[in-house]
Design a protein around this motif. Structure first.
Motif, PDB file in Angstrom:
ATOM      1  N   LEU A 166      -5.965 -14.515   1.255  1.00  0.00           N
ATOM      2  CA  LEU A 166      -5.998 -13.763   1.840  1.00  0.00           C
ATOM      3  C   LEU A 166      -7.257 -13.310   2.755  1.00  0.00           C
ATOM      4  CD1 LEU A 166      -4.365 -10.883   0.433  1.00  0.00           C
ATOM      5  CD2 LEU A 166      -2.837 -12.781   1.884  1.00  0.00           C
ATOM      6  N   LEU A 167      -8.368 -14.256   2.105  1.00  0.00           N
ATOM      7  CA  LEU A 167      -9.889 -13.771   3.062  1.00  0.00           C
ATOM      8  C   LEU A 167      -9.712 -14.965   3.834  1.00  0.00           C
ATOM      9  CD1 LEU A 167     -12.359 -12.724   3.896  1.00  0.00           C
ATOM     10  CD2 LEU A 167     -13.212 -14.207   1.644  1.00  0.00           C
ATOM     11  N   GLU A 168      -8.811 -16.369   3.227  1.00  0.00           N
ATOM     12  CA  GLU A 168      -9.410 -17.499   4.847  1.00  0.00           C
ATOM     13  C   GLU A 168      -8.029 -16.658   5.226  1.00  0.00           C
ATOM     14  OE1 GLU A 168      -7.614 -20.971   2.896  1.00  0.00           O
ATOM     15  OE2 GLU A 168      -9.411 -21.547   2.483  1.00  0.00           O
ATOM     16  N   LYS A 169      -7.099 -16.453   4.958  1.00  0.00           N
ATOM     17  CA  LYS A 169      -6.204 -16.197   6.510  1.00  0.00           C
ATOM     18  C   LYS A 169      -6.782 -15.025   7.197  1.00  0.00           C
ATOM     19  CE  LYS A 169      -2.630 -18.646   3.846  1.00  0.00           C
ATOM     20  NZ  LYS A 169      -1.480 -19.162   4.277  1.00  0.00           N
ATOM     21  N   ASN A 170      -7.108 -14.076   6.848  1.00  0.00           N
ATOM     22  CA  ASN A 170      -7.860 -13.084   7.338  1.00  0.00           C
ATOM     23  C   ASN A 170      -9.137 -13.879   8.506  1.00  0.00           C
ATOM     24  OD1 ASN A 170      -6.784 -10.637   7.634  1.00  0.00           O
ATOM     25  ND2 ASN A 170      -6.875 -10.795   5.281  1.00  0.00           N
ATOM     26  N   TYR A 171      -9.893 -13.994   8.032  1.00  0.00           N
ATOM     27  CA  TYR A 171     -10.998 -15.559   8.807  1.00  0.00           C
ATOM     28  C   TYR A 171     -10.059 -16.039  10.122  1.00  0.00           C
ATOM     29  CZ  TYR A 171     -15.056 -15.206   5.642  1.00  0.00           C
ATOM     30  OH  TYR A 171     -15.192 -14.323   4.728  1.00  0.00           O
ATOM     31  N   THR A 192      -0.627  -2.021   7.966  1.00  0.00           N
ATOM     32  CA  THR A 192      -1.223  -2.580   9.629  1.00  0.00           C
ATOM     33  C   THR A 192      -0.720  -3.302  10.254  1.00  0.00           C
ATOM     34  OG1 THR A 192      -3.618  -0.853   8.806  1.00  0.00           O
ATOM     35  CG2 THR A 192      -3.339  -2.530  10.433  1.00  0.00           C
ATOM     36  N   ILE A 193      -0.571  -4.146   9.615  1.00  0.00           N
ATOM     37  CA  ILE A 193       0.125  -5.283   9.868  1.00  0.00           C
ATOM     38  C   ILE A 193       1.393  -6.104  10.307  1.00  0.00           C
ATOM     39  CG2 ILE A 193       0.365  -7.923   9.697  1.00  0.00           C
ATOM     40  CD1 ILE A 193      -2.352  -8.755   7.797  1.00  0.00           C
ATOM     41  N   VAL A 194       2.399  -5.011   9.288  1.00  0.00           N
ATOM     42  CA  VAL A 194       3.577  -4.652  10.016  1.00  0.00           C
ATOM     43  C   VAL A 194       3.544  -4.044  11.642  1.00  0.00           C
ATOM     44  CG1 VAL A 194       5.218  -3.326   9.336  1.00  0.00           C
ATOM     45  CG2 VAL A 194       4.110  -5.272   7.695  1.00  0.00           C
ATOM     46  N   ASN A 195       2.877  -2.732  11.050  1.00  0.00           N
ATOM     47  CA  ASN A 195       3.527  -2.001  12.493  1.00  0.00           C
ATOM     48  C   ASN A 195       2.671  -2.651  13.624  1.00  0.00           C
ATOM     49  OD1 ASN A 195       4.020   0.207  11.053  1.00  0.00           O
ATOM     50  ND2 ASN A 195       1.664   0.829  10.422  1.00  0.00           N
ATOM     51  N   GLY A 250       2.079 -15.593  13.529  1.00  0.00           N
ATOM     52  CA  GLY A 250       1.082 -15.656  13.249  1.00  0.00           C
ATOM     53  C   GLY A 250       1.269 -13.829  11.828  1.00  0.00           C
ATOM     54  N   GLU A 251       1.040 -13.438  12.831  1.00  0.00           N
ATOM     55  CA  GLU A 251       1.362 -12.060  11.679  1.00  0.00           C
ATOM     56  C   GLU A 251       2.615 -11.651  10.833  1.00  0.00           C
ATOM     57  OE1 GLU A 251      -1.082 -10.442  12.152  1.00  0.00           O
ATOM     58  OE2 GLU A 251      -1.290  -8.747  13.192  1.00  0.00           O
ATOM     59  N   LYS A 252       3.355 -12.748  11.103  1.00  0.00           N
ATOM     60  CA  LYS A 252       4.478 -13.102  10.258  1.00  0.00           C
ATOM     61  C   LYS A 252       4.681 -13.198   8.848  1.00  0.00           C
ATOM     62  CE  LYS A 252       8.524 -12.261  13.131  1.00  0.00           C
ATOM     63  NZ  LYS A 252      10.615 -12.901  14.069  1.00  0.00           N
ATOM     64  N   ALA A 253       3.628 -14.723   9.243  1.00  0.00           N
ATOM     65  CA  ALA A 253       2.620 -15.529   8.558  1.00  0.00           C
ATOM     66  C   ALA A 253       2.215 -14.525   7.587  1.00  0.00           C
ATOM     67  CB  ALA A 253       2.242 -16.661   8.858  1.00  0.00           C
ATOM     68  N   SER A 254       1.163 -13.983   8.121  1.00  0.00           N
ATOM     69  CA  SER A 254       0.653 -13.308   7.066  1.00  0.00           C
ATOM     70  C   SER A 254       1.439 -12.128   5.966  1.00  0.00           C
ATOM     71  CB  SER A 254      -0.706 -11.969   8.443  1.00  0.00           C
ATOM     72  OG  SER A 254      -1.753 -13.152   8.929  1.00  0.00           O
ATOM     73  N   ILE A 255       2.178 -11.836   6.810  1.00  0.00           N
ATOM     74  CA  ILE A 255       2.772 -10.135   6.100  1.00  0.00           C
ATOM     75  C   ILE A 255       3.438 -10.845   4.629  1.00  0.00           C
ATOM     76  CG2 ILE A 255       5.386  -9.338   6.077  1.00  0.00           C
ATOM     77  CD1 ILE A 255       4.462  -8.437   9.230  1.00  0.00           C
ATOM     78  N   GLU A 256       3.787 -12.028   5.173  1.00  0.00           N
ATOM     79  CA  GLU A 256       4.619 -13.145   3.854  1.00  0.00           C
ATOM     80  C   GLU A 256       3.344 -13.526   2.596  1.00  0.00           C
ATOM     81  OE1 GLU A 256       6.728 -16.405   4.939  1.00  0.00           O
ATOM     82  OE2 GLU A 256       7.613 -15.921   6.233  1.00  0.00           O
ATOM     83  N   ASP A 257       1.562 -13.753   3.046  1.00  0.00           N
ATOM     84  CA  ASP A 257       0.795 -14.337   2.415  1.00  0.00           C
ATOM     85  C   ASP A 257       1.131 -13.199   1.294  1.00  0.00           C
ATOM     86  OD1 ASP A 257       0.412 -16.578   3.235  1.00  0.00           O
ATOM     87  OD2 ASP A 257      -1.307 -15.948   4.984  1.00  0.00           O
ATOM     88  N   TYR A 258       0.331 -11.971   2.270  1.00  0.00           N
ATOM     89  CA  TYR A 258       0.151 -10.171   1.277  1.00  0.00           C
ATOM     90  C   TYR A 258       1.898  -9.709   1.006  1.00  0.00           C
ATOM     91  CZ  TYR A 258      -3.794  -9.311   3.635  1.00  0.00           C
ATOM     92  OH  TYR A 258      -4.690  -8.791   4.866  1.00  0.00           O
ATOM     93  N   ASN A 259       2.655 -10.302   1.163  1.00  0.00           N
ATOM     94  CA  ASN A 259       4.171  -9.435   0.118  1.00  0.00           C
ATOM     95  C   ASN A 259       4.071 -10.733  -1.328  1.00  0.00           C
ATOM     96  OD1 ASN A 259       4.592  -7.683   1.827  1.00  0.00           O
ATOM     97  ND2 ASN A 259       6.837  -8.631   2.601  1.00  0.00           N
ATOM     98  N   ASP A 260       3.103 -11.836  -0.847  1.00  0.00           N
ATOM     99  CA  ASP A 260       3.030 -13.417  -2.120  1.00  0.00           C
ATOM    100  C   ASP A 260       2.305 -12.422  -3.238  1.00  0.00           C
ATOM    101  OD1 ASP A 260       5.376 -15.065  -1.030  1.00  0.00           O
ATOM    102  OD2 ASP A 260       3.273 -16.390   0.126  1.00  0.00           O
ATOM    103  N   VAL A 261       1.261 -12.260  -2.740  1.00  0.00           N
ATOM    104  CA  VAL A 261      -0.243 -11.629  -3.384  1.00  0.00           C
ATOM    105  C   VAL A 261       0.165 -10.143  -3.776  1.00  0.00           C
ATOM    106  CG1 VAL A 261      -2.739 -10.989  -3.832  1.00  0.00           C
ATOM    107  CG2 VAL A 261      -1.159 -13.291  -2.257  1.00  0.00           C
TER     108      VAL A 261
END
Length: 150
Positions: free
Chosen positions: A15-20, A135-138, A103-114
């Motif tokens: 997740l850190l890498e994805k946030n970078y 926050t990303i969803v909003n 990108g945000e949809k991919a981030s949401i999936e990444d967070y959900n996976d974790v």
């Protein structure tokens, strides 16, 4: 053999890498946006993702793990694609918004996976991840509204 803290640390590092990647992607979007409103929005999102990364680094360090220090190859490719779209698109703002949503949809999936992984996360980490994900969803909804305005 992977220990519990290493497994959690690995998930947080992903997740850190994805946030970078997201932080740099939003910076790229702010540089390509034509509207001052979008430029400011993307700059704010870039700083927000930098804060997310700082929170994740702190949690990783608490686990006595080593935080990642860079983004991914996929993130570099995505930003290159954003620059290419901006160069050839007649409506750069619309293109940047579309990429932001993707990108945000991919981030949401990444967070959900974790968050939904079989490994049980400490409550403090769950709270950080849930807050960031929400926050990303909003923000995804905000981006969709901005896209509708365009």
């Amino acid at each position: 053999m992977k220990t519990y803290t290493k497994e959690v640390g690995s998930k947080l590092n992903t997740l850190l890498e994805k946030n970078y990647d997201a932080q740099k992607g939003y910076k790229t979007a702010s540089e390509n946006a034509q509207s001052i409103i979008l430029t400011n929005f993307f700059e704010r999102k870039s700083k927000e993702r930098e804060q997310f990364a700082d929170q994740l680094k702190s949690e990783i360090t608490k686990l006595a793990q080593e935080p990642e220090t860079t983004g991914s190859i996929a993130g570099i490719a995505h930003r290159t694609w954003m620059n290419t779209k901006a160069l050839f698109s007649s409506d750069t703002d619309e293109a940047m918004l579309a990429e932001a949503i993707r990108g945000e949809k991919a981030s949401i999936e990444d967070y959900n996976d974790v968050l939904n992984a079989e490994v049980v996360l400490p409550q403090s980490i769950q709270n950080v991840l849930s807050g960031q994900r929400n926050t990303i969803v909003n923000d995804t909804l905000t981006i969709k509204r901005l896209e509708d305005i365009k």
